[in-house]
Design a protein around this motif. Structure first.
Motif, PDB file in Angstrom:
ATOM      1  N   ARG A 214       3.662   5.878  -2.857  1.00 31.47           N
ATOM      2  CA  ARG A 214       4.899   6.541  -3.292  1.00 31.47           C
ATOM      3  C   ARG A 214       4.963   6.659  -4.813  1.00 31.47           C
ATOM      4  O   ARG A 214       5.404   7.668  -5.349  1.00 31.47           O
ATOM      5  N   ILE A 215       4.550   5.628  -5.492  1.00 33.03           N
ATOM      6  CA  ILE A 215       4.561   5.657  -6.960  1.00 33.03           C
ATOM      7  C   ILE A 215       3.591   6.725  -7.468  1.00 33.03           C
ATOM      8  O   ILE A 215       3.910   7.492  -8.377  1.00 33.03           O
ATOM      9  N   THR A 216       2.418   6.803  -6.884  1.00 34.10           N
ATOM     10  CA  THR A 216       1.426   7.801  -7.281  1.00 34.10           C
ATOM     11  C   THR A 216       1.957   9.211  -7.051  1.00 34.10           C
ATOM     12  O   THR A 216       1.841  10.085  -7.910  1.00 34.10           O
ATOM     13  N   ILE A 217       2.557   9.428  -5.902  1.00 30.36           N
ATOM     14  CA  ILE A 217       3.134  10.754  -5.596  1.00 30.36           C
ATOM     15  C   ILE A 217       4.253  11.079  -6.577  1.00 30.36           C
ATOM     16  O   ILE A 217       4.354  12.204  -7.076  1.00 30.36           O
ATOM     17  N   SER A 218       5.080  10.118  -6.899  1.00 30.73           N
ATOM     18  CA  SER A 218       6.181  10.340  -7.851  1.00 30.73           C
ATOM     19  C   SER A 218       5.636  10.721  -9.225  1.00 30.73           C
ATOM     20  O   SER A 218       6.161  11.624  -9.890  1.00 30.73           O
ATOM     21  N   ILE A 219       4.604  10.027  -9.664  1.00 37.49           N
ATOM     22  CA  ILE A 219       3.998  10.321 -10.966  1.00 37.49           C
ATOM     23  C   ILE A 219       3.414  11.733 -10.975  1.00 37.49           C
ATOM     24  O   ILE A 219       3.602  12.493 -11.933  1.00 37.49           O
ATOM     25  N   VAL A 220       2.719  12.103  -9.910  1.00 37.52           N
ATOM     26  CA  VAL A 220       2.141  13.447  -9.815  1.00 37.52           C
ATOM     27  C   VAL A 220       3.237  14.501  -9.847  1.00 37.52           C
ATOM     28  O   VAL A 220       3.116  15.521 -10.539  1.00 37.52           O
ATOM     29  N   ILE A 221       4.308  14.280  -9.140  1.00 36.33           N
ATOM     30  CA  ILE A 221       5.426  15.237  -9.113  1.00 36.33           C
ATOM     31  C   ILE A 221       6.040  15.380 -10.508  1.00 36.33           C
ATOM     32  O   ILE A 221       6.336  16.481 -10.965  1.00 36.33           O
ATOM     33  N   VAL A 222       6.218  14.267 -11.210  1.00 32.96           N
ATOM     34  CA  VAL A 222       6.784  14.308 -12.566  1.00 32.96           C
ATOM     35  C   VAL A 222       5.853  15.070 -13.500  1.00 32.96           C
ATOM     36  O   VAL A 222       6.298  15.903 -14.302  1.00 32.96           O
ATOM     37  N   ILE A 223       4.558  14.831 -13.416  1.00 27.94           N
ATOM     38  CA  ILE A 223       3.586  15.531 -14.265  1.00 27.94           C
ATOM     39  C   ILE A 223       3.601  17.032 -13.980  1.00 27.94           C
ATOM     40  O   ILE A 223       3.616  17.847 -14.906  1.00 27.94           O
ATOM     41  N   ILE A 224       3.649  17.415 -12.712  1.00 32.19           N
ATOM     42  CA  ILE A 224       3.713  18.834 -12.352  1.00 32.19           C
ATOM     43  C   ILE A 224       4.995  19.464 -12.894  1.00 32.19           C
ATOM     44  O   ILE A 224       4.969  20.565 -13.445  1.00 32.19           O
TER      45      ILE A 224
ATOM     46  N   MET B  79       0.820  -1.198   0.000  1.00 35.65           N
ATOM     47  CA  MET B  79       0.000   0.000   0.000  1.00 35.65           C
ATOM     48  C   MET B  79       0.865   1.264   0.000  1.00 35.65           C
ATOM     49  O   MET B  79       0.572   2.203  -0.720  1.00 35.65           O
ATOM     50  N   VAL B  80       1.886   1.257   0.845  1.00 40.29           N
ATOM     51  CA  VAL B  80       2.782   2.410   0.919  1.00 40.29           C
ATOM     52  C   VAL B  80       3.525   2.578  -0.401  1.00 40.29           C
ATOM     53  O   VAL B  80       3.739   3.687  -0.864  1.00 40.29           O
ATOM     54  N   ARG B  81       3.849   1.464  -1.007  1.00 33.66           N
ATOM     55  CA  ARG B  81       4.583   1.512  -2.253  1.00 33.66           C
ATOM     56  C   ARG B  81       3.717   2.143  -3.362  1.00 33.66           C
ATOM     57  O   ARG B  81       4.190   2.958  -4.152  1.00 33.66           O
ATOM     58  N   LYS B  82       2.443   1.795  -3.464  1.00 36.53           N
ATOM     59  CA  LYS B  82       1.535   2.394  -4.442  1.00 36.53           C
ATOM     60  C   LYS B  82       1.410   3.893  -4.206  1.00 36.53           C
ATOM     61  O   LYS B  82       1.364   4.685  -5.139  1.00 36.53           O
TER      62      LYS B  82
END
Length: 165
Positions: free
Chosen positions: A6-16, A1-4
């Protein structure tokens, strides 16, 4: 769950980050195009080609109507070409479009031009129209001399003959 998470946050940061980069890239392209037009116009001014300078400054205004420099420089071109009335008009347009912080310089230039034209007896309005002591005249050249008429009289065929000394 924590891993998902982190991946979601990383994707959002890259998109921003990508979106911010795109904003800077497109903003820079407009700035470069604006600066290029100003540079092109200045070359025409140096060549005393006021028509082409006018066109280039108007194109710069189309690219970025919020920047005061093109309005100010175009007003200078109009004054140099004896068209103070057009200079005042373009400065008024600039006052409507630029940010409040940039309006001071435009206002000062407008006052300066208005003061200069008030101190002149004759103002060249361009073409065959001249203002003398507050009245606009139409000039007509003919084979036997120079004729003039107030604007309202020219429509009735009333021309005043001026003697050339």
């Amino acid at each position: 769950m924590v891993r998902k998470y982190r991946i979601t946050i990383s994707i959002v940061i890259v998109i921003i980050a990508i979106l911010i980069s795109l904003v800077f890239v497109f903003n820079r392209k407009d700035t470069k195009a604006y600066d290029d037009k100003l540079e092109q116009a200045q070359k025409y001014v140096e060549e005393l080609d006021y028509k082409r300078a006018e066109t280039a400054y108007l194109e710069a205004i189309k690219i970025d109507s919020k920047q005061p420099k093109a309005y100010l420089k175009l007003a200078d071109v109009y004054v140099a070409d004896g068209q103070a009335d057009k200079a005042i008009k373009i400065l008024n347009k600039g006052l409507k479009n630029v940010d409040k912080d940039d309006q001071k310089e435009i206002t000062e230039k407008k006052k300066k031009i208005e003061k200069q034209t008030q101190n002149q007896d004759v103002i060249n309005n361009g073409g065959n129209h001249v203002t003398y002591n507050g009245k606009t005249y139409y000039w007509k050249y003919s084979s036997d001399g120079l004729y003039s008429a107030p604007m309202h009289a020219m429509y009735f065929g009333n021309y005043i003959r001026l003697k050339m000394i």
